[in-house]
Design a protein around this motif. Sequence first.
Motif, PDB file in Angstrom:
ATOM      1  N   ARG A 193      -7.251 -33.740  30.394  1.00  0.00           N
ATOM      2  CA  ARG A 193      -5.866 -33.269  30.383  1.00  0.00           C
ATOM      3  C   ARG A 193      -5.119 -33.856  29.185  1.00  0.00           C
ATOM      4  O   ARG A 193      -4.352 -33.161  28.513  1.00  0.00           O
ATOM      5  CB  ARG A 193      -5.169 -33.650  31.696  1.00  0.00           C
ATOM      6  N   VAL A 194      -5.358 -35.115  28.914  1.00  0.00           N
ATOM      7  CA  VAL A 194      -4.708 -35.762  27.772  1.00  0.00           C
ATOM      8  C   VAL A 194      -5.106 -35.078  26.466  1.00  0.00           C
ATOM      9  O   VAL A 194      -4.267 -34.792  25.606  1.00  0.00           O
ATOM     10  CB  VAL A 194      -5.063 -37.267  27.717  1.00  0.00           C
ATOM     11  N   LEU A 195      -6.394 -34.792  26.310  1.00  0.00           N
ATOM     12  CA  LEU A 195      -6.870 -34.123  25.092  1.00  0.00           C
ATOM     13  C   LEU A 195      -6.265 -32.732  24.963  1.00  0.00           C
ATOM     14  O   LEU A 195      -5.880 -32.304  23.872  1.00  0.00           O
ATOM     15  CB  LEU A 195      -8.392 -34.032  25.091  1.00  0.00           C
ATOM     16  N   ASP A 196      -6.179 -32.026  26.083  1.00  0.00           N
ATOM     17  CA  ASP A 196      -5.617 -30.675  26.058  1.00  0.00           C
ATOM     18  C   ASP A 196      -4.150 -30.720  25.648  1.00  0.00           C
ATOM     19  O   ASP A 196      -3.686 -29.904  24.853  1.00  0.00           O
ATOM     20  CB  ASP A 196      -5.772 -30.033  27.436  1.00  0.00           C
ATOM     21  N   ILE A 197      -3.400 -31.696  26.182  1.00  0.00           N
ATOM     22  CA  ILE A 197      -1.985 -31.846  25.818  1.00  0.00           C
ATOM     23  C   ILE A 197      -1.870 -32.150  24.329  1.00  0.00           C
ATOM     24  O   ILE A 197      -1.013 -31.613  23.622  1.00  0.00           O
ATOM     25  CB  ILE A 197      -1.329 -32.976  26.651  1.00  0.00           C
ATOM     26  N   SER A 229     -13.058 -29.840  20.234  1.00  0.00           N
ATOM     27  CA  SER A 229     -14.350 -30.455  19.936  1.00  0.00           C
ATOM     28  C   SER A 229     -14.203 -31.648  19.002  1.00  0.00           C
ATOM     29  O   SER A 229     -14.981 -32.604  19.062  1.00  0.00           O
ATOM     30  CB  SER A 229     -15.302 -29.431  19.304  1.00  0.00           C
ATOM     31  N   ASP A 230     -13.180 -31.634  18.118  1.00  0.00           N
ATOM     32  CA  ASP A 230     -12.937 -32.776  17.237  1.00  0.00           C
ATOM     33  C   ASP A 230     -12.586 -34.010  18.059  1.00  0.00           C
ATOM     34  O   ASP A 230     -13.027 -35.125  17.765  1.00  0.00           O
ATOM     35  CB  ASP A 230     -11.796 -32.473  16.270  1.00  0.00           C
ATOM     36  N   LEU A 231     -11.766 -33.788  19.084  1.00  0.00           N
ATOM     37  CA  LEU A 231     -11.356 -34.896  19.938  1.00  0.00           C
ATOM     38  C   LEU A 231     -12.521 -35.356  20.814  1.00  0.00           C
ATOM     39  O   LEU A 231     -12.720 -36.557  21.021  1.00  0.00           O
ATOM     40  CB  LEU A 231     -10.168 -34.475  20.802  1.00  0.00           C
ATOM     41  N   LEU A 232     -13.290 -34.400  21.308  1.00  0.00           N
ATOM     42  CA  LEU A 232     -14.478 -34.758  22.084  1.00  0.00           C
ATOM     43  C   LEU A 232     -15.457 -35.555  21.214  1.00  0.00           C
ATOM     44  O   LEU A 232     -16.092 -36.501  21.675  1.00  0.00           O
ATOM     45  CB  LEU A 232     -15.178 -33.500  22.609  1.00  0.00           C
ATOM     46  N   TYR A 265     -24.992 -18.929   8.061  1.00  0.00           N
ATOM     47  CA  TYR A 265     -24.250 -18.553   9.267  1.00  0.00           C
ATOM     48  C   TYR A 265     -23.090 -19.525   9.476  1.00  0.00           C
ATOM     49  O   TYR A 265     -23.248 -20.739   9.394  1.00  0.00           O
ATOM     50  CB  TYR A 265     -25.174 -18.568  10.486  1.00  0.00           C
ATOM     51  N   SER A 266     -21.928 -18.980   9.790  1.00  0.00           N
ATOM     52  CA  SER A 266     -20.704 -19.772   9.885  1.00  0.00           C
ATOM     53  C   SER A 266     -20.554 -20.452  11.242  1.00  0.00           C
ATOM     54  O   SER A 266     -19.705 -20.067  12.053  1.00  0.00           O
ATOM     55  CB  SER A 266     -19.482 -18.894   9.594  1.00  0.00           C
ATOM     56  N   VAL A 267     -21.373 -21.464  11.492  1.00  0.00           N
ATOM     57  CA  VAL A 267     -21.252 -22.245  12.720  1.00  0.00           C
ATOM     58  C   VAL A 267     -20.283 -23.399  12.481  1.00  0.00           C
ATOM     59  O   VAL A 267     -19.901 -23.688  11.351  1.00  0.00           O
ATOM     60  CB  VAL A 267     -22.626 -22.794  13.161  1.00  0.00           C
ATOM     61  N   ASP A 268     -19.888 -24.071  13.551  1.00  0.00           N
ATOM     62  CA  ASP A 268     -18.989 -25.217  13.444  1.00  0.00           C
ATOM     63  C   ASP A 268     -19.431 -26.293  14.418  1.00  0.00           C
ATOM     64  O   ASP A 268     -20.471 -26.176  15.075  1.00  0.00           O
ATOM     65  CB  ASP A 268     -17.541 -24.791  13.708  1.00  0.00           C
ATOM     66  N   ARG A 269     -18.647 -27.358  14.506  1.00  0.00           N
ATOM     67  CA  ARG A 269     -18.994 -28.458  15.415  1.00  0.00           C
ATOM     68  C   ARG A 269     -19.052 -27.987  16.866  1.00  0.00           C
ATOM     69  O   ARG A 269     -19.881 -28.458  17.647  1.00  0.00           O
ATOM     70  CB  ARG A 269     -17.957 -29.576  15.291  1.00  0.00           C
ATOM     71  N   ASP A 270     -18.133 -27.104  17.224  1.00  0.00           N
ATOM     72  CA  ASP A 270     -18.131 -26.572  18.594  1.00  0.00           C
ATOM     73  C   ASP A 270     -19.503 -26.034  18.949  1.00  0.00           C
ATOM     74  O   ASP A 270     -20.046 -26.313  20.031  1.00  0.00           O
ATOM     75  CB  ASP A 270     -17.105 -25.436  18.720  1.00  0.00           C
ATOM     76  N   TYR A 271     -20.047 -25.211  18.042  1.00  0.00           N
ATOM     77  CA  TYR A 271     -21.343 -24.588  18.308  1.00  0.00           C
ATOM     78  C   TYR A 271     -22.429 -25.657  18.468  1.00  0.00           C
ATOM     79  O   TYR A 271     -23.243 -25.590  19.396  1.00  0.00           O
ATOM     80  CB  TYR A 271     -21.719 -23.637  17.173  1.00  0.00           C
ATOM     81  N   ILE A 272     -22.468 -26.631  17.562  1.00  0.00           N
ATOM     82  CA  ILE A 272     -23.511 -27.654  17.597  1.00  0.00           C
ATOM     83  C   ILE A 272     -23.434 -28.462  18.889  1.00  0.00           C
ATOM     84  O   ILE A 272     -24.455 -28.703  19.553  1.00  0.00           O
ATOM     85  CB  ILE A 272     -23.408 -28.588  16.377  1.00  0.00           C
TER      86      ILE A 272
END
Length: 412
Positions: A58-62, A76-79, A110-117
């Motif tokens: 919840r804190v990360l989402d806020i 994903s950056d915060l995770l 292919y345009s992947v990002d951290r989320d994908y990895i």
Amino acid sequence: FPKRDDITDVYDDVSKYLEENGLQDNKTAAKMLAKLYSIVFFESTIHYYQETTQDTDRVLDIFVRTNRGGTQLEYSDLLMSMAVAHWQGDAREKIDKLVSDIRSNPELGYSVDRDYILKACLMLTGSEVKFKVKNLSADVVKMIEKNWDALSRSIIETFKLVKSFGITDQGLKAKNATIPIAYFLYTRQASKTKRLYEEINNRAKFADERKNIRNWLFMSLLRQVFGGQGDSILTNLRKIINKTPNDTMFPLESIKKEYKGSNKDITFDAEFVDKLLVTQYEDSNCFTILALLFQDLDYTKSIAKDHLHPKTAFKPAALKKHQFLNSDPRLMSFYQDKQNWNSVLNLHLLYSSVNNSKNGRALEQWINSTSVPITKSDCLIDANADLSFEKFPEFIESREKLLTDKLMELFS
């Protein structure tokens, strides 16, 4: 600290805090703490409120929502920041390098990002795939770190496989469609000493396996299976794949059966095939559909998408030159309709070197030229089709039947 109206009380509070924490001789600490107090209570330049729960997600989402005006950070950056604490090496560097390798490698692109990895790693390690802090626990992160070489190699080999199918970055609209493939390759043994991801791109082996994976990927992309509920679909697909742990054949039939009749149904029926065949040249799905039809091409080479009857022949000025069209308005309308001459029905794929030889020539003239190593069969044209421009309606009709039969045969 409590809010004070008298500045003397503020200094007393600060001094007491510094003394309790062994910082009474630290002038910088005293200065910074007094300044922070002033900014929070007197200047009111910081907007804040107290969050009473201890739910980190919840804190990360806020934070993501309230930080839109600052440096953009994705969830994903915060995770990642939370996960780094459990990783012995430089997790960020390794993940970013893998992203860069997939993006920048000319053989991939292919345009992947951290989320994908991160999502792929959660899937491949058998963890919960939903982005939550608890799903990136110390144990999960350590498992990812321990198996990083195999995990990253599986992802790389998956994209090499996708590239060999002729699917471009633009055509790969749902990157999540590749994650079940990576999981399958990662968990299957090709031999006693090698996993399937190490052998799947060896053209001398596993041809049937590649075909099955290819069909899954095309079907899921064109049916837009990953348009929503991505996490639940990935979780369910992993369960289906796990039912046959010793089988090197991707469980396409089981997946079709599982989702039959639902909004995630991947089967092709006549109505859906009709829609595919009128896809226009400019549509991002167009190359994908053609690659599905022209499976025998080597997609590691330069491939061109081209009109069979040349595009220039359908320009208004060019059409007006034909007497047989000027005397028949209905026929003229057929030739003017982009759905006929600019769709998959009048398109094909071929090597760029061969395409250069066409140079806008009429289809009949080009394909009958002795210098062109192309046959009707290579272009998926009926052997008895008349290629003259006057017979274009009949050509479209015969090609529609041939392509429909081919697609239905592939996915029956």
